[in-house]
Design a protein around this motif. Structure first.
Motif, PDB file in Angstrom:
ATOM      1  N   SER A  26      -8.940 -10.462   1.991  1.00 10.24           N
ATOM      2  CA  SER A  26      -9.061 -10.273   0.539  1.00 10.24           C
ATOM      3  C   SER A  26      -9.899 -11.348  -0.118  1.00 10.24           C
ATOM      4  O   SER A  26     -10.349 -11.177  -1.258  1.00 10.24           O
ATOM      5  CB  SER A  26      -7.659 -10.243  -0.093  1.00 10.24           C
TER       6      SER A  26
ATOM      7  N   THR B 170      -0.202 -10.118  -4.782  1.00  6.77           N
ATOM      8  CA  THR B 170       0.407  -9.221  -3.817  1.00  6.77           C
ATOM      9  C   THR B 170       1.632  -8.563  -4.432  1.00  6.77           C
ATOM     10  O   THR B 170       2.454  -9.229  -5.052  1.00  6.77           O
ATOM     11  CB  THR B 170       0.807  -9.982  -2.548  1.00  6.77           C
ATOM     12  N   ASN B 171       1.766  -7.231  -4.269  1.00  8.90           N
ATOM     13  CA  ASN B 171       2.897  -6.529  -4.870  1.00  8.90           C
ATOM     14  C   ASN B 171       4.120  -6.586  -3.967  1.00  8.90           C
ATOM     15  O   ASN B 171       4.119  -7.217  -2.913  1.00  8.90           O
ATOM     16  CB  ASN B 171       2.514  -5.080  -5.218  1.00  8.90           C
TER      17      ASN B 171
ATOM     18  N   LYS C 110       1.193  -5.699  -0.430  1.00  7.08           N
ATOM     19  CA  LYS C 110      -0.179  -5.197  -0.449  1.00  7.08           C
ATOM     20  C   LYS C 110      -1.023  -6.040  -1.401  1.00  7.08           C
ATOM     21  O   LYS C 110      -0.554  -6.456  -2.453  1.00  7.08           O
ATOM     22  CB  LYS C 110      -0.215  -3.732  -0.901  1.00  7.08           C
ATOM     23  N   HIS C 111      -2.272  -6.282  -1.022  1.00  4.48           N
ATOM     24  CA  HIS C 111      -3.199  -7.014  -1.860  1.00  4.48           C
ATOM     25  C   HIS C 111      -3.934  -6.015  -2.755  1.00  4.48           C
ATOM     26  O   HIS C 111      -4.713  -5.188  -2.272  1.00  4.48           O
ATOM     27  CB  HIS C 111      -4.197  -7.787  -0.995  1.00  4.48           C
ATOM     28  N   LEU C 112      -3.674  -6.075  -4.048  1.00  2.75           N
ATOM     29  CA  LEU C 112      -4.257  -5.131  -4.991  1.00  2.75           C
ATOM     30  C   LEU C 112      -5.428  -5.774  -5.732  1.00  2.75           C
ATOM     31  O   LEU C 112      -5.403  -6.958  -6.059  1.00  2.75           O
ATOM     32  CB  LEU C 112      -3.200  -4.661  -5.990  1.00  2.75           C
TER      33      LEU C 112
ATOM     34  N   ASP D   4      -5.693  -0.874  -3.178  1.00  3.26           N
ATOM     35  CA  ASP D   4      -5.348  -1.755  -2.070  1.00  3.26           C
ATOM     36  C   ASP D   4      -6.647  -2.295  -1.462  1.00  3.26           C
ATOM     37  O   ASP D   4      -7.659  -1.591  -1.398  1.00  3.26           O
ATOM     38  CB  ASP D   4      -4.578  -0.953  -1.014  1.00  3.26           C
TER      39      ASP D   4
ATOM     40  N   GLN E 273      -9.060  -0.435   0.919  1.00  4.83           N
ATOM     41  CA  GLN E 273     -10.012   0.576   0.467  1.00  4.83           C
ATOM     42  C   GLN E 273     -11.354  -0.019   0.053  1.00  4.83           C
ATOM     43  O   GLN E 273     -12.218   0.703  -0.436  1.00  4.83           O
ATOM     44  CB  GLN E 273      -9.414   1.360  -0.705  1.00  4.83           C
TER      45      GLN E 273
ATOM     46  N   TYR F 218      -3.610  -5.274   8.735  1.00  2.00           N
ATOM     47  CA  TYR F 218      -4.898  -4.745   8.278  1.00  2.00           C
ATOM     48  C   TYR F 218      -5.837  -4.374   9.422  1.00  2.00           C
ATOM     49  O   TYR F 218      -6.996  -4.047   9.185  1.00  2.00           O
ATOM     50  CB  TYR F 218      -5.609  -5.705   7.314  1.00  2.00           C
TER      51      TYR F 218
ATOM     52  N   SER G 292      -0.437  -1.569   7.848  1.00  2.00           N
ATOM     53  CA  SER G 292      -0.109  -2.058   6.509  1.00  2.00           C
ATOM     54  C   SER G 292       1.103  -2.989   6.510  1.00  2.00           C
ATOM     55  O   SER G 292       1.336  -3.720   5.542  1.00  2.00           O
ATOM     56  CB  SER G 292       0.154  -0.886   5.564  1.00  2.00           C
TER      57      SER G 292
ATOM     58  N   GLU H 215       2.187   6.485   4.442  1.00  7.62           N
ATOM     59  CA  GLU H 215       2.508   5.437   5.394  1.00  7.62           C
ATOM     60  C   GLU H 215       3.596   5.929   6.337  1.00  7.62           C
ATOM     61  O   GLU H 215       4.592   6.503   5.894  1.00  7.62           O
ATOM     62  CB  GLU H 215       2.953   4.160   4.680  1.00  7.62           C
TER      63      GLU H 215
END
Length: 310
Positions: A7, A40-41, A45-47, A70, A73, A241, A258, A276
Motif C-alpha cells: 500500500s 486499515t478497517n 483491509k487497506h482502503l 481495497d 484493486q 495479498y 485477503s 471471500e
C-alpha cells in the motif's frame, strides 16, 4: 494481477490503474488518481479513496467518479509502449475500449496497422488500431512483467516449462477456460482428444460431466481458450495479498489472499464475484500467467530482483 501489493506505492496524488468489481466492468483497468489512503478497517483491509479519470459520477460528464477501494484493486500505471510497435498473432495485449484497458488476444494482423482482438470475458472480437493496443503486463512483486526494456528478449522472470501451442497435441493434459456465465475466469483440467485445423482442439474435461452425467463433457476450443497445465509446485505457505489459484467448483479461480488464518487456512478474495471464501492450503496453488508461450512466475521475478541488488 497485482501480486504482493504494497500500500506504500499509493500515496496522495499517485496515478494508478483501477480494477472494478461492478457488473459489466470486470476485467478492465481504468486510469485514476489516489485522493487519500485510509486507515486499515476492521477486516484488516487497506482502503484507498481514488478518483477515476474517464468514469464520471454524473450524466453530464463533469464530475469524476470517486470510490473507496481495497488496495488489491489498484496497481501503478504500466510503462509506455515503444512507438510503432508491431503486435503478433496470438500475442496477449490490452486494448483501450469503453474508457478502460481490457485484456485480449490478437487473432488477426490486418492491413494499415490494424488488429483483430478477441476478449475471453465477453466473447467479442473487435478491431483496433496500433495506438489503441499495448503489451499485456502483470504487476508482480513490485515489478512489471515483462518490463518495457526486455519485451523483445526472453525474460528471466519467465519460466518456460512447456513450449508454444505446437506442443499441445493429442493426449496432452491442458487447462481450458470457459466463457459461459458462471464459469468465466476459471480454468478446468482437460485432455486433448484431437488437434483440429485452424488452431482448434477437441478436448475432454476431467471434472465436468455432460447433462445426463453419463460421461465427461467434450468441447472444441481455440488457442485463446487453452494452455498447458501449470508446473506442479510445493508451496510452504502463502502471504497476505499474494495472488493464488483456488480449487472451487471443479475449476481453478484466480484470487488474492485477503487474510492468513493459519499456516493451512486462508481467506481468498475473488474480484470477479466480489466474495471471500476460506480455503485449505491443499486447495490453493501459486498463480502463474501463460504469456507468449511462457509461464510468468512471481518467484522468478523475486530471484531476478535479488540478483540485481547484490
Amino acid at each position: 494481477m497485482s501480486t504482493h501489493i504494497d500500500s506504500t506505492h499509493f500515496t496522495d496524488g499517485t496515478e494508478v490503474e483501477i480494477s472494478s468489481n461492478d457488473n459489466g466492468f470486470r476485467g478492465a483497468w481504468y486510469a485514476g488518481t489516489v485522493i487519500k489512503p485510509k486507515n486499515t478497517n476492521k477486516n484488516n483491509k487497506h482502503l484507498i479513496i481514488v478518483e477515476y479519470k474517464t468514469l464520471m459520477a454524473d450524466e453530464s460528464g463533469t464530475k469524476p467518479l470517486r470510490e473507496t477501494l481495497d488496495v488489491v484493486q489498484l496497481r501503478p500505471v504500466p510503462p509506455r509502449e515503444k512507438r510503432d510497435r508491431e503486435f503478433k498473432f496470438s500475442e496477449e495485449v490490452d486494448a483501450y475500449y469503453s474508457d478502460g484497458w481490457w485484456e485480449g488476444v490478437v487473432t488477426g494482423v490486418l492491413p494499415g496497422d490494424r488488429y483483430s482482438v478477441f476478449f475471453r470475458a465477453t466473447r467479442e472480437q473487435l478491431e483496433f488500431g496500433q495506438s489503441e493496443l499495448r503489451v499485456h503486463r502483470e504487476w508482480v512483486y513490485g515489478k512489471w512483467v515483462p518490463p518495457l526494456e526486455q519485451e523483445e528478449e526472453p525474460s528471466n522472470c519467465m519460466e518456460s516449462k512447456v513450449g508454444n501451442n505446437e506442443k499441445i497435441q493429442k493426449g496432452a493434459s491442458v487447462e481450458v477456460c470457459s466463457d459461459e456465465d458462471g464459469f468465466q475466469g476459471a480454468w478446468f483440467a482437460a485432455t486433448v482428444i484431437e488437434e483440429l485445423s485452424f488452431g482448434k482442439f477437441k478436448i475432454e474435461y476431467k471434472s465436468l460431466r455432460n447433462d445426463d452425467d453419463t460421461a465427461f463433457m467434450t468441447e472444441e476450443v481455440d488457442t485463446a481458450h487453452i494452455r498447458p497445465c501449470p508446473p506442479n509446485e510445493t508451496v510452504a505457505h502463502f502471504r497476505l495479498y499474494e495472488e493464488v489459484d483456488a480449487l472451487h467448483n471443479d475449476g481453478w479461480w484466480v484470487g488474492v489472499i485477503s487474510k492468513v488464518l493459519s499456516k493451512q487456512r486462508y481467506e481468498v478474495f475473488f474480484r470477479a464475484t466480489d466474495e471471500e471464501i476460506v480455503f485449505k492450503q491443499s486447495d490453493l496453488r501459486r498463480h502463474l500467467e501463460w504469456i507468449n508461450g511462457k509461464w510468468v512466475s512471481s518467484e522468478s521475478v523475486c530471484n531476478s530482483m535479488n540478483r540485481k541488488t547484490k
